[in-house]
Design an enzyme around this catalytic site. Structure first.
Site, short mmCIF file in Angstrom:
data_model
loop_
_atom_site.label_atom_id
_atom_site.label_comp_id
_atom_site.label_asym_id
_atom_site.label_seq_id
_atom_site.Cartn_x
_atom_site.Cartn_y
_atom_site.Cartn_z
N GLY A 230 0.84 -1.21 0.00
CA GLY A 230 0.00 0.00 0.00
C GLY A 230 0.87 1.25 0.00
O GLY A 230 2.09 1.20 -0.17
N ILE A 231 0.20 2.38 0.23
CA ILE A 231 0.89 3.67 0.19
C ILE A 231 1.50 3.98 1.56
O ILE A 231 1.10 3.42 2.57
CB ILE A 231 -0.10 4.78 -0.22
CG1 ILE A 231 0.63 6.05 -0.64
CG2 ILE A 231 -1.13 5.05 0.88
CD1 ILE A 231 -0.23 7.04 -1.38
N GLY A 232 2.49 4.88 1.58
CA GLY A 232 2.99 5.42 2.84
C GLY A 232 4.40 4.99 3.18
O GLY A 232 5.02 4.21 2.48
N GLY A 233 4.87 5.55 4.29
CA GLY A 233 6.25 5.32 4.71
C GLY A 233 6.51 3.87 5.06
O GLY A 233 7.57 3.32 4.75
N MET A 234 5.54 3.20 5.70
CA MET A 234 5.76 1.83 6.18
C MET A 234 5.97 0.84 5.03
O MET A 234 7.00 0.15 5.00
CB MET A 234 4.61 1.44 7.11
CG MET A 234 4.76 0.12 7.81
SD MET A 234 4.26 -1.25 6.80
CE MET A 234 2.51 -0.94 6.63
N GLU A 255 -2.52 -3.57 -6.37
CA GLU A 255 -3.52 -2.58 -6.80
C GLU A 255 -2.82 -1.29 -7.24
O GLU A 255 -3.04 -0.76 -8.31
CB GLU A 255 -4.44 -2.30 -5.61
CG GLU A 255 -5.36 -1.16 -5.83
CD GLU A 255 -6.16 -0.90 -4.56
OE1 GLU A 255 -6.70 -1.87 -3.99
OE2 GLU A 255 -6.24 0.27 -4.16
N LEU A 329 -6.42 1.75 10.92
CA LEU A 329 -6.48 2.80 11.94
C LEU A 329 -6.70 2.24 13.34
O LEU A 329 -6.16 2.79 14.30
CB LEU A 329 -7.61 3.78 11.62
CG LEU A 329 -7.52 4.48 10.25
CD1 LEU A 329 -8.78 5.28 9.98
CD2 LEU A 329 -6.30 5.38 10.19
N GLY A 352 -9.05 -1.34 -1.99
CA GLY A 352 -8.95 -2.78 -2.27
C GLY A 352 -8.40 -3.57 -1.11
O GLY A 352 -7.95 -4.70 -1.29
C1 ACO Z 1 -3.81 2.87 -1.44
C2 ACO Z 1 -3.41 1.60 -0.91
O1 ACO Z 1 -2.92 1.50 0.18
S1 ACO Z 1 -3.68 0.20 -1.89
C3 ACO Z 1 -4.25 -1.09 -0.89
C4 ACO Z 1 -5.48 -1.15 -0.21
N1 ACO Z 1 -6.10 0.02 0.35
C5 ACO Z 1 -6.05 0.34 1.65
O2 ACO Z 1 -5.38 -0.28 2.46
C6 ACO Z 1 -6.90 1.51 2.02
C7 ACO Z 1 -7.02 1.73 3.48
N2 ACO Z 1 -5.86 2.38 4.01
C8 ACO Z 1 -5.70 3.72 3.95
O3 ACO Z 1 -6.47 4.45 3.34
C9 ACO Z 1 -4.52 4.32 4.65
O4 ACO Z 1 -3.50 3.36 4.69
C10 ACO Z 1 -4.87 4.82 6.11
C11 ACO Z 1 -5.90 5.95 6.05
C12 ACO Z 1 -5.42 3.67 6.95
C13 ACO Z 1 -3.59 5.33 6.76
O5 ACO Z 1 -2.98 6.18 5.86
P1 ACO Z 1 -1.68 7.03 6.28
O6 ACO Z 1 -1.28 7.82 5.10
O7 ACO Z 1 -0.67 6.12 6.89
O8 ACO Z 1 -2.30 7.90 7.42
P2 ACO Z 1 -1.90 9.31 7.99
O9 ACO Z 1 -1.03 9.10 9.15
O10 ACO Z 1 -1.44 10.24 6.91
O11 ACO Z 1 -3.32 9.80 8.49
C14 ACO Z 1 -4.35 10.16 7.62
C15 ACO Z 1 -5.41 10.86 8.44
O12 ACO Z 1 -6.00 9.94 9.36
C16 ACO Z 1 -5.88 10.42 10.69
N3 ACO Z 1 -5.60 9.24 11.50
C17 ACO Z 1 -4.58 8.37 11.30
N4 ACO Z 1 -4.67 7.39 12.22
C18 ACO Z 1 -5.76 7.64 12.97
C19 ACO Z 1 -6.39 6.97 14.06
N5 ACO Z 1 -5.92 5.82 14.54
N6 ACO Z 1 -7.51 7.52 14.59
C20 ACO Z 1 -8.00 8.68 14.10
N7 ACO Z 1 -7.46 9.34 13.05
C21 ACO Z 1 -6.36 8.82 12.50
C22 ACO Z 1 -4.71 11.40 10.65
O13 ACO Z 1 -4.81 12.37 11.67
C23 ACO Z 1 -4.89 12.03 9.28
O14 ACO Z 1 -5.94 12.98 9.31
P3 ACO Z 1 -5.80 14.47 8.67
O15 ACO Z 1 -5.00 14.32 7.39
O16 ACO Z 1 -7.20 14.88 8.41
O17 ACO Z 1 -5.10 15.22 9.73
C1 BUA Z 2 -8.95 4.10 -4.59
C2 BUA Z 2 -8.39 2.89 -3.94
C3 BUA Z 2 -7.20 3.16 -3.14
C4 BUA Z 2 -7.00 2.13 -2.07
O1 BUA Z 2 -7.17 0.94 -2.25
O2 BUA Z 2 -6.65 2.51 -0.95
#
Ligand code: ACO
Ligand code: BUA
Length: 458
Positions: A230-234, A255, A329, A352
């Site tokens: 997925g996306i991000g630093g981790m 994806e 989250l 996804g």
């Molecule tokens: C795109 C892909 O990853 S492809 C594969 C499949 N798709 C997914 O996994 C989608 C679901 N996952 C995601 O959308 C992301 O990984 C997330 C949202 C879970 C985490 O994304 P990250 O970029 O690491 O989160 P980041 O630390 O930048 O936080 C994003 C927002 O969530 C908030 N947030 C993060 N963790 C929490 C938490 N535990 N509780 C409340 N808010 C939170 C942050 O404050 C930030 O809000 P803001 O921008 O309005 O201030």
């Molecule tokens: C639009 C889909 C992106 C994701 O899977 O997080």
């Protein structure tokens, strides 16, 4: 969409292009009050057409505009022109940070989706799309326009689109793959847009907790695996750990195509030795730094395909040792995973995530990892555990407890599949932050999911 010819004769291509070529201002005249408009996907969302439509704000009412993730630094021009959403209602099937901000301001709404199903929603469920707009690369000699590094649900949108307008962006890279071009005969209007580089998304530096999480995952990846990151630093740091390790012979079926894959390729780790699409790095959209777009440009190893193929559980599972790594989250003691909201506040769609959680588990030797730091420091300085007894009111369950495989925090990785409720509670508490473990045990006892208690204590 009316039946259209699939291809133009090569001799007709240039004249067909000339006939359909208009300015952005002329093209957006097809939009009427009450219309549903699609603005495109990811790095293919229209810019010149957005600017042109914004000029018509006062004469239009109740126009619904859809996208996925708005990744440009400033909001859409239509919302800058109409910040109270009196004329345009903006809808997103995922949401970026900026979409989230617009959501809090009351001018952007979320459409919950299961990403693999998006083409069907667009074709059959959202209602007719009056005007579909999206960016493409310049036309080739055969009359075909490449969609660039984003495909996902475009063909579903096309099925219900009454009018199709393309905005040519010479910066869109040419991407190899399946159903990756649209022919001039399938298009109503062509606009030559400005040459605009795609959004340059640079992954954040991994935090100390994310680095530990990445290490727990990298220990569990075997040579011969097929990766989804997925996306991000981790996830990027996972890529770095693999690049430094002796893990080899990796493949890509993902994806989203991100920078980590370019680094793994450059480190000689990608062989593409998998069962399906051998030798190809398969994805449905790319989002990363300019290095990603340069790497994929006219690269026969790249293979973009529609999301209902890439994210189909059976297609994911057809490869062996699929490893899926995504962030979440919050996780409750049953193993229910929230990746979408902070209570009632929408953060981002599940995309996804569940597709890959299920597909990876079905793959021979496959694993999915859902990852979160064990704690979060709130704005008021208080620290909360992200392994929690139950999800807070309003939270969304993105992966049900029956689907969750590995959960990872900086304190370890635990496999929940096949585990009883008390075993799950025990495993999840073992990777919670030590300062919250006693409280969690007490809550698990009250909930009747601790080894020595089988009854809920009211
Ligand atoms: C795109 C892909 O990853 S492809 C594969 C499949 N798709 C997914 O996994 C989608 C679901 N996952 C995601 O959308 C992301 O990984 C997330 C949202 C879970 C985490 O994304 P990250 O970029 O690491 O989160 P980041 O630390 O930048 O936080 C994003 C927002 O969530 C908030 N947030 C993060 N963790 C929490 C938490 N535990 N509780 C409340 N808010 C939170 C942050 O404050 C930030 O809000 P803001 O921008 O309005 O201030
Ligand atoms: C639009 C889909 C992106 C994701 O899977 O997080």
């Amino acid at each position: 969409m009316e039946e259209r010819k699939t291809f133009c004769k090569m001799s007709d291509v240039a004249s067909e292009y000339e006939k359909k070529l208009v300015t952005a201002d002329e093209a957006v005249k097809v939009v009427r009050s009450g219309d549903r408009v699609h603005y495109g996907l990811f790095g293919g969302i229209v810019r010149d057409l957005d600017l042109a439509l914004a000029k018509r704000t006062e004469e239009l009412e109740n126009v619904l505009v859809m996208d996925t993730i708005w990744n440009y630094p400033e909001p859409p021009a239509i919302l800058q022109a109409d910040p109270q959403a009196k004329h345009f209602k903006y809808l997103s099937t995922h949401m970026s940070g900026l979409d989230r901000k617009m959501n809090k301001q009351g001018c952007c709404w979320f459409i919950p989706v299961q990403f693999r199903e998006n083409p069907k929603y667009m074709a059959e469920n959202v209602g007719p799309i009056d005007v579909a707009m999206f960016q493409v690369a310049p036309m080739d000699q055969y009359g075909n326009f490449n969609f660039g590094p984003q495909l996902a649900e475009y063909w579903g949108i096309m099925k219900s689109a009454k009018k199709v307008i393309v905005e040519v962006n010479p910066c869109q890279p040419i991407i190899h793959g399946m159903q990756n071009t649209i022919n001039i005969s399938q298009i109503d209007l062509v606009v030559e847009g400005q040459a605009r580089p795609l959004p340059n998304i640079v992954a954040k530096e991994a935090t100390a907790a994310e680095k530990k999480i990445a290490e727990h995952i990298a220990e569990r990846i075997e040579s011969g695996s097929t990766l989804q990151l997925g996306i991000g630093g981790m996830p990027n740091y996972v890529g770095q750990k693999i690049a430094e390790s002796d893990i080899n012979d990796l493949s890509v079926h993902t994806e989203m195509f991100v920078d980590a894959y370019v680094h793994l390729y450059k480190a000689g780790k990608i062989t593409g030795n998998k069962r399906t699409n051998k030798g190809k790095m398969v994805f449905t959209f790319a989002m990363g730094s300019q290095e990603v777009y340069d790497f994929l440009d006219d690269n026969p190893m790249g293979y973009v395909a529609p999301v209902d193929y890439v994210n189909a559980v059976e297609v994911i599972a057809a490869n062996d040792k699929v490893v899926s790594i995504n962030s979440c989250l919050q996780v409750d003691l049953f193993g229910q995973v929230n990746s979408e909201s902070a209570g009632l506040q929408h953060i981002g769609g599940t995309g996804g995530q569940l597709d890959f959680v299920m597909g990876a588990f079905q793959s021979q030797g496959g694993k999915s990892f859902l990852c979160t730091p064990s704690t979060r420091t709130n704005r008021d300085g208080s620290v909360q555990s992200l392994i929690m007894p139950t999800l807070p009111q309003g939270s969304i369950v993105s992966a049900p407890r029956s689907a969750t495989h590995y959960v990872v925090t900086e304190f370890g990785a635990v496999n929940l599949k096949g585990k009883s409720t008390w075993e799950r509670a025990e495993l999840l508490i073992s990777i919670a932050h030590p300062r919250f473990q006693e409280d969690l045990i007490r809550e698990a006892e009250k909930m009747g999911i601790w080894k020595n208690s089988s009854k809920v204590q009211y």
